[in-house]
Design an enzyme around this catalytic site. Structure first.
Site, PDB file in Angstrom:
ATOM      1  N   GLN A 195      -3.895 -13.365  -3.115  1.00  0.00           N
ATOM      2  CA  GLN A 195      -5.223 -13.317  -2.504  1.00  0.00           C
ATOM      3  C   GLN A 195      -6.308 -13.362  -3.578  1.00  0.00           C
ATOM      4  O   GLN A 195      -7.481 -13.446  -3.261  1.00  0.00           O
ATOM      5  CB  GLN A 195      -5.384 -12.025  -1.685  1.00  0.00           C
ATOM      6  CG  GLN A 195      -4.548 -11.975  -0.428  1.00  0.00           C
ATOM      7  CD  GLN A 195      -4.584 -10.616   0.248  1.00  0.00           C
ATOM      8  OE1 GLN A 195      -3.564  -9.966   0.373  1.00  0.00           O
ATOM      9  NE2 GLN A 195      -5.758 -10.160   0.685  1.00  0.00           N
ATOM     10  N   GLU A 230      -3.281  -8.744  -2.686  1.00  0.00           N
ATOM     11  CA  GLU A 230      -4.606  -8.651  -3.312  1.00  0.00           C
ATOM     12  C   GLU A 230      -4.447  -8.342  -4.806  1.00  0.00           C
ATOM     13  O   GLU A 230      -5.156  -8.901  -5.642  1.00  0.00           O
ATOM     14  CB  GLU A 230      -5.455  -7.582  -2.623  1.00  0.00           C
ATOM     15  CG  GLU A 230      -6.904  -7.629  -3.069  1.00  0.00           C
ATOM     16  CD  GLU A 230      -7.820  -6.697  -2.306  1.00  0.00           C
ATOM     17  OE1 GLU A 230      -7.528  -6.364  -1.143  1.00  0.00           O
ATOM     18  OE2 GLU A 230      -8.844  -6.292  -2.884  1.00  0.00           O
ATOM     19  N   ARG A 308     -13.310   3.636   0.845  1.00  0.00           N
ATOM     20  CA  ARG A 308     -13.513   3.062   2.184  1.00  0.00           C
ATOM     21  C   ARG A 308     -13.059   4.037   3.269  1.00  0.00           C
ATOM     22  O   ARG A 308     -13.676   4.120   4.326  1.00  0.00           O
ATOM     23  CB  ARG A 308     -12.830   1.704   2.323  1.00  0.00           C
ATOM     24  CG  ARG A 308     -13.147   0.994   3.627  1.00  0.00           C
ATOM     25  CD  ARG A 308     -12.672  -0.448   3.649  1.00  0.00           C
ATOM     26  NE  ARG A 308     -13.585  -1.344   2.960  1.00  0.00           N
ATOM     27  CZ  ARG A 308     -14.619  -1.973   3.527  1.00  0.00           C
ATOM     28  NH1 ARG A 308     -14.872  -1.814   4.812  1.00  0.00           N
ATOM     29  NH2 ARG A 308     -15.400  -2.747   2.817  1.00  0.00           N
ATOM     30  N   ARG A 340      -4.713  -4.264   5.298  1.00  0.00           N
ATOM     31  CA  ARG A 340      -5.686  -4.487   6.384  1.00  0.00           C
ATOM     32  C   ARG A 340      -6.393  -3.203   6.842  1.00  0.00           C
ATOM     33  O   ARG A 340      -5.767  -2.288   7.356  1.00  0.00           O
ATOM     34  CB  ARG A 340      -4.958  -5.120   7.561  1.00  0.00           C
ATOM     35  CG  ARG A 340      -5.829  -5.980   8.443  1.00  0.00           C
ATOM     36  CD  ARG A 340      -4.950  -6.716   9.420  1.00  0.00           C
ATOM     37  NE  ARG A 340      -5.651  -7.820  10.057  1.00  0.00           N
ATOM     38  CZ  ARG A 340      -5.044  -8.753  10.779  1.00  0.00           C
ATOM     39  NH1 ARG A 340      -3.752  -8.716  10.957  1.00  0.00           N
ATOM     40  NH2 ARG A 340      -5.741  -9.734  11.322  1.00  0.00           N
ATOM     41  N   THR A 440     -17.137  -2.675  -1.202  1.00  0.00           N
ATOM     42  CA  THR A 440     -17.966  -1.527  -1.592  1.00  0.00           C
ATOM     43  C   THR A 440     -18.216  -1.533  -3.108  1.00  0.00           C
ATOM     44  O   THR A 440     -19.101  -0.848  -3.587  1.00  0.00           O
ATOM     45  CB  THR A 440     -17.327  -0.194  -1.148  1.00  0.00           C
ATOM     46  OG1 THR A 440     -16.054  -0.069  -1.766  1.00  0.00           O
ATOM     47  CG2 THR A 440     -17.161  -0.160   0.352  1.00  0.00           C
ATOM     48  N   GLU A 720     -10.192  -7.625   9.478  1.00  0.00           N
ATOM     49  CA  GLU A 720      -9.619  -6.277   9.504  1.00  0.00           C
ATOM     50  C   GLU A 720     -10.015  -5.398  10.698  1.00  0.00           C
ATOM     51  O   GLU A 720      -9.191  -4.633  11.188  1.00  0.00           O
ATOM     52  CB  GLU A 720     -10.010  -5.524   8.221  1.00  0.00           C
ATOM     53  CG  GLU A 720      -9.403  -6.097   6.963  1.00  0.00           C
ATOM     54  CD  GLU A 720     -10.091  -5.544   5.730  1.00  0.00           C
ATOM     55  OE1 GLU A 720     -11.241  -5.928   5.458  1.00  0.00           O
ATOM     56  OE2 GLU A 720      -9.495  -4.707   5.055  1.00  0.00           O
TER      57      GLU A 720
HETATM   58  N1  MTE Z   1      -4.476 -12.800   9.152  1.00  0.00           N
HETATM   59  C1  MTE Z   1      -3.319 -13.429   8.844  1.00  0.00           C
HETATM   60  N2  MTE Z   1      -2.802 -14.295   9.727  1.00  0.00           N
HETATM   61  N3  MTE Z   1      -2.671 -13.193   7.667  1.00  0.00           N
HETATM   62  C2  MTE Z   1      -3.166 -12.293   6.746  1.00  0.00           C
HETATM   63  O1  MTE Z   1      -2.569 -12.102   5.685  1.00  0.00           O
HETATM   64  N4  MTE Z   1      -4.948 -10.671   6.198  1.00  0.00           N
HETATM   65  C3  MTE Z   1      -5.959  -9.765   6.743  1.00  0.00           C
HETATM   66  C4  MTE Z   1      -6.923 -10.530   7.655  1.00  0.00           C
HETATM   67  N5  MTE Z   1      -6.203 -11.331   8.598  1.00  0.00           N
HETATM   68  C5  MTE Z   1      -4.381 -11.608   7.054  1.00  0.00           C
HETATM   69  C6  MTE Z   1      -5.017 -11.917   8.282  1.00  0.00           C
HETATM   70  C7  MTE Z   1      -6.743  -9.082   5.718  1.00  0.00           C
HETATM   71  S1  MTE Z   1      -6.108  -7.689   5.021  1.00  0.00           S
HETATM   72  C8  MTE Z   1      -7.995  -9.506   5.352  1.00  0.00           C
HETATM   73  S2  MTE Z   1      -8.926  -8.636   4.247  1.00  0.00           S
HETATM   74  C9  MTE Z   1      -8.579 -10.730   5.908  1.00  0.00           C
HETATM   75  O2  MTE Z   1      -7.715 -11.382   6.837  1.00  0.00           O
HETATM   76  C10 MTE Z   1      -8.911 -11.672   4.740  1.00  0.00           C
HETATM   77  O3  MTE Z   1      -9.396 -12.889   5.163  1.00  0.00           O
HETATM   78  P1  MTE Z   1     -10.927 -13.143   5.585  1.00  0.00           P
HETATM   79  O4  MTE Z   1     -11.782 -12.432   4.616  1.00  0.00           O
HETATM   80  O5  MTE Z   1     -11.057 -14.605   5.513  1.00  0.00           O
HETATM   81  O6  MTE Z   1     -11.051 -12.591   6.962  1.00  0.00           O
HETATM   82 MO1  MOS Z   2      -7.585  -7.023   3.075  1.00  0.00          MO
HETATM   83  S1  MOS Z   2      -6.698  -5.189   3.013  1.00  0.00           S
HETATM   84  O1  MOS Z   2      -9.069  -6.411   2.349  1.00  0.00           O
HETATM   85  O2  MOS Z   2      -6.794  -7.799   1.790  1.00  0.00           O
END
Ligand code: MTE
Ligand code: MOS
Length: 781
Positions: A195, A230, A308, A340, A440, A720
């Site tokens: 990520q 991440e 957070r 998440r 943050t 999230e």
């Molecule tokens: N959705 C899918 N299908 N797969 C993922 O790994 N990660 C989640 C969320 N949705 C994830 C997901 C997490 S932890 C985050 S922080 C966000 O997607 C990151 O992507 P975005 O910032 O584009 O929403």
């Molecule tokens: Mo999502 S836990 O901020 O990668």
């Protein structure tokens, strides 16, 4: 205009065409890499001998800490994590040596021949012991407002309690993977499942002793990240890079599922202690909470996650007098990491549980107690850290959801059902979520993009965000298509690459589309302003009477025209070709930083979030008190995504987030033995939700007419926040258990509410042994 265009991988995933790292075609030089890891939670390495292992046919390299050319470290923020253990191991699963071989057989053979001797040391495997030994990983944090001590004393009622929230395994379908390919001289190319490609680049450069400009990291897509990639996607990339550097051949490491579960960090488990003071109406007057996080063996992101959690201790509720303390404790387990919600779920769980107790004690419906405490109007719209709540959608959502879910009607039906059924009990709960959007750590709120237009009028977009299934690339394609006025088929989003867009932030904190979308728009705005100089003389040629002004030029559906002369259009392609002949650049970078946010960690005050996302859910469950089994009968959700860029994708995120949260609060259970071995390290012992666990009736509605000011196409982040909607399932289970004793007894409840927990709780209540340890009422009457 929002559009439901397909996720860029939808068809490719189904046909199997999507390329993951393990599908990449490399040449016959490819070697497989494997990590040889610690079997002790805490031990000295007395002897390590790889000589015999090295002789196995097909083995090309076995590396230990002393073979690292650069720095032996891979901690993302604090440098407290060794890349390969040197003298001591501090958790089971810690990397000690790396093997590269031509095939799996050789690797397994070599692994068996590595000779190691440990001197086992005392290990700390739970939060209580870490607290007793004062093993803080960093100084405690605090956020405080008003006079919590005095307000507690003068509150008519006070509850004191503890809540444990367990960890959670990420269970991304693609385990941690990386492919490292050495180039000319010192060059190293990494195909990562990360990520955070920029941090992967930094850590690979550090362990190899290279400059950042010698390392290129590319991420095509991840088979899920969920926070688990991440920081910890960096590890496997660093290991593969070390082996590729040593053998001068491409090396791929793809962790086995069980190894991945054993080696990598998870959601932090928390032991939280709270005290809550309230009046007859159920109004919260004082709240004191102390979060204790199990950080694992190193810092990783524990402190940001703790922050957070603290910033979400209030969830949707105004807390006039409040003290929030955060501690993170060091244990001998893999370093826990982002997942998440990033601490949000741990913070919110405590107050939602406390509110439920208040309602049961006052014999009120919990929804009324929640409504009573929502952030409402001046002066009750300031969070404990001082940020003002604006554009609050809680009341609108509550009114809609109470009606659409038929909450009160079903509450009555449930009462009847529970009277008529001795062994089956039903329960219902409504829970809200308010989630802060932005990193943050304020400086991370920046993004870059690169947009190229080719002379045939097609567009290639690159941006700093990564695709992990959440649909970010699809949304970025839509942003580029609408901003540039070309149809989506003309636009392609290419793999994230550190040499195209440098110095990026992780795709995390749900901010991917917010920040990268703005950067893409910025690049396009720059190109459009250049194109205008080419377009206007051409439009003027078509229009003999007036001159076209810049403001009147419209880019739409592959054509460009003056909005006062919509009939006279010029093809986008023609302008692009002409621009190229006129020596106008058709490529630009773009940049964005989120304005006006900051957070003072010392004072615990600031405006850490650009805005909040809201959601609300109602869930109804049925439990079987003879087996402890539960069924989720129905869930209704209303969620706020601003003006959705892609409602199909957003709905997918809401449903997926909710279901993942449901796993955390119900069936997913991490268990370790006394030596620190994870017992639940495979899908047969660790139960994630499957299609059968999705509620039979599942109604998800996106809140209409709530454009979000100041964001890309007035949208909101969605990744999230829906995770935390799953608290309605957890509290519905609690409501059902409470029904076993006609709501006279307070269930002693933990998270997750596994079948075992449900069964034991129901049994205890049946035997009429009242438990109070989870919430001692400090009676003032
Ligand atoms: N959705 C899918 N299908 N797969 C993922 O790994 N990660 C989640 C969320 N949705 C994830 C997901 C997490 S932890 C985050 S922080 C966000 O997607 C990151 O992507 P975005 O910032 O584009 O929403
Ligand atoms: Mo999502 S836990 O901020 O990668």
């Amino acid at each position: 205009m929002s559009e439901n265009i397909y996720h860029d991988s939808a068809i490719k995933h189904i046909t199997g065409e999507s390329v993951y790292i393990d599908d990449m075609l490399v040449n016959e030089q490819l070697l497989l890499g494997k990590v040889y890891f610690s079997r002790h939670a805490h031990a000295k390495i007395k002897k390590l001998n790889i000589k015999k292992a090295l002789k196995v046919k097909g083995v090309h390299a076995i590396l230990t800490a002393k073979d690292i050319p650069g720095e032996n470290q891979m901690g993302p923020i604090v440098h407290d994590e060794q890349c390969l253990a040197e003298k001591e191991v501090t958790f089971i699963g810690q990397a000690i040596a790396l093997i590269a071989a031509e095939n799996a057989e050789a690797i397994f053979e070599a692994e068996k021949l590595i000779e190691i001797e440990y001197e086992v040391l005392e290990s700390v495997l739970d939060i209580e012991t870490a607290i007793a030994k004062n093993q803080l990983i960093a100084p405690p944090r605090k956020i405080e407002r008003g006079s919590p001590d005095e307000a507690m004393k003068s509150s008519p009622h006070v509850f004191k309690g503890e809540l444990r929230t367990n960890g959670q395994e990420h269970w991304y379908l693609e385990t941690q993977t990386a492919l490292a390919m050495p180039g000319e001289g010192k060059e190293m190319m990494i195909h990562a499942s990360s990520q955070n490609p920029t941090e992967t680049q930094a850590i690979v450069a550090e362990v190899l002793g290279l400059q950042k400009n010698e390392v290129e990291v590319e991420v095509k897509r991840m088979g899920g990240g969920f926070g688990g990639k991440e920081t910890q996607g960096n590890h496997v990339a660093a290991w593969a890079a070390l082996l590729a550097n040593a053998t001068k051949r491409p090396v791929k490491i793809h962790l086995f599922r069980d190894d991945d579960q054993i080696m990598t960090g998870k959601r932090h488990r928390y032991l939280s202690k709270y005290e809550i003071g309230f009046n007859e109406k159920g109004q919260i007057l004082a709240y004191k909470v102390e979060f204790n996080a199990d950080a694992g063996s190193s810092t990783d992101l524990s402190m940001s996650i703790l922050e957070r959690a603290m910033l979400h201790a209030d969830n949707a509720y105004f807390l006039p007098n409040v003290r929030i303390i955060g501690n993170a404790w060091k244990t001998n387990l893999p370093s826990n990491t982002a997942y998440r919600g990033f601490g949000g779920p741990q913070g919110i769980a405590v107050i939602e549980n406390a509110i439920d107790k208040i309602a049961r004690f006052l014999k009120k419906d919990p929804t009324e107690v929640r409504l009573q405490n929502f952030y409402n109007q001046e002066p009750n719209i300031y969070t404990p850290y001082g940020q003002k709540i604006e554009n609050n959608h809680l009341f609108k959502m509550y009114d809609k959801l109470i009606v659409s879910s038929e909450y009160f009607k079903r509450r009555k039906e449930i009462e009847i059902f529970n009277k008529e059924n001795e062994f089956s009990k039903r329960g219902i709960a409504l829970t809200p979520v308010k989630f802060g959007i932005s990193f943050t750590t304020s400086f991370l709120n920046q993004a870059g993009a690169l947009v190229n237009i080719y002379t045939d009028g097609t567009v290639l977009v690159n941006h700093g965000g990564t695709e992990m299934g959440q649909g970010l690339h699809t949304k970025m394609l839509q942003v580029a298509s609408s901003e540039l006025g070309v149809t989506p088929d003309r636009v392609k989003v290419s793999a994230t690459n550190t040499s195209k867009v440098p110095n990026t932030s992780p795709t995390a904190a749900s901010s991917g589309s917010d920040i990268n979308g703005m950067a893409v728009k910025n690049a396009i705005d720059i190109i459009k302003s250049r194109l205008l100089d080419v377009v206007i003389p051409e439009l003027d040629k078509l229009n003999s009477t007036t001159e076209t002004s810049k403001e009147n030029v419209v880019f739409e559906k592959n054509f460009i025209y003056d909005k006062e002369l919509p009939g006279k259009k010029i093809a986008f392609d023609d302008i692009v070709k002409l621009a190229h002949f006129k020596q106008v650049s058709l490529s630009s970078t773009g940049y964005y930083r989120t304005p006006g946010i900051y957070f003072d960690r010392e004072k615990g005050q600031g405006i850490p979030f650009f805005y909040f996302s809201y959601g609300m859910s109602v869930s109804e469950v049925e439990i079987d008190t003879l087996t402890g089994q539960h069924k989720l009968l129905r869930t209704d959700i209303i969620h706020d995504v601003g003006d959705s860029i892609n409602p199909g994708i957003d709905k997918g995120q809401i449903e997926g987030g909710f279901v993942q949260g449901m796993g955390w609060v119900t069936t997913e259970e991490l268990k370790w033995d006394k030596k620190g071995n994870l017992i639940t390290h495979s899908p047969d012992t660790y139960k994630i939700p499957t299609v059968n666990d999705i509620p039979k009736i599942f109604k998800v509605e996106i809140l209409n007419d709530v454009p979000n000011p100041g964001t890309i196409r007035r949208s909101k982040a969605v990744g999230e926040p829906p995770f935390m909607l799953a608290f309605s399932v957890w509290l519905a289970i609690k409501d059902a258990i409470s029904a076993v004793g006609n709501h006279h007894f307070e269930p002693d409840f933990s998270l997750p509410a596994t079948y075992e927990v449900i069964l034991l709780e129901a049994e205890k209540i049946k035997k009429n042994k009242k438990q109070v340890s989870a919430g001692i009422l400090v009676s003032k009457q």
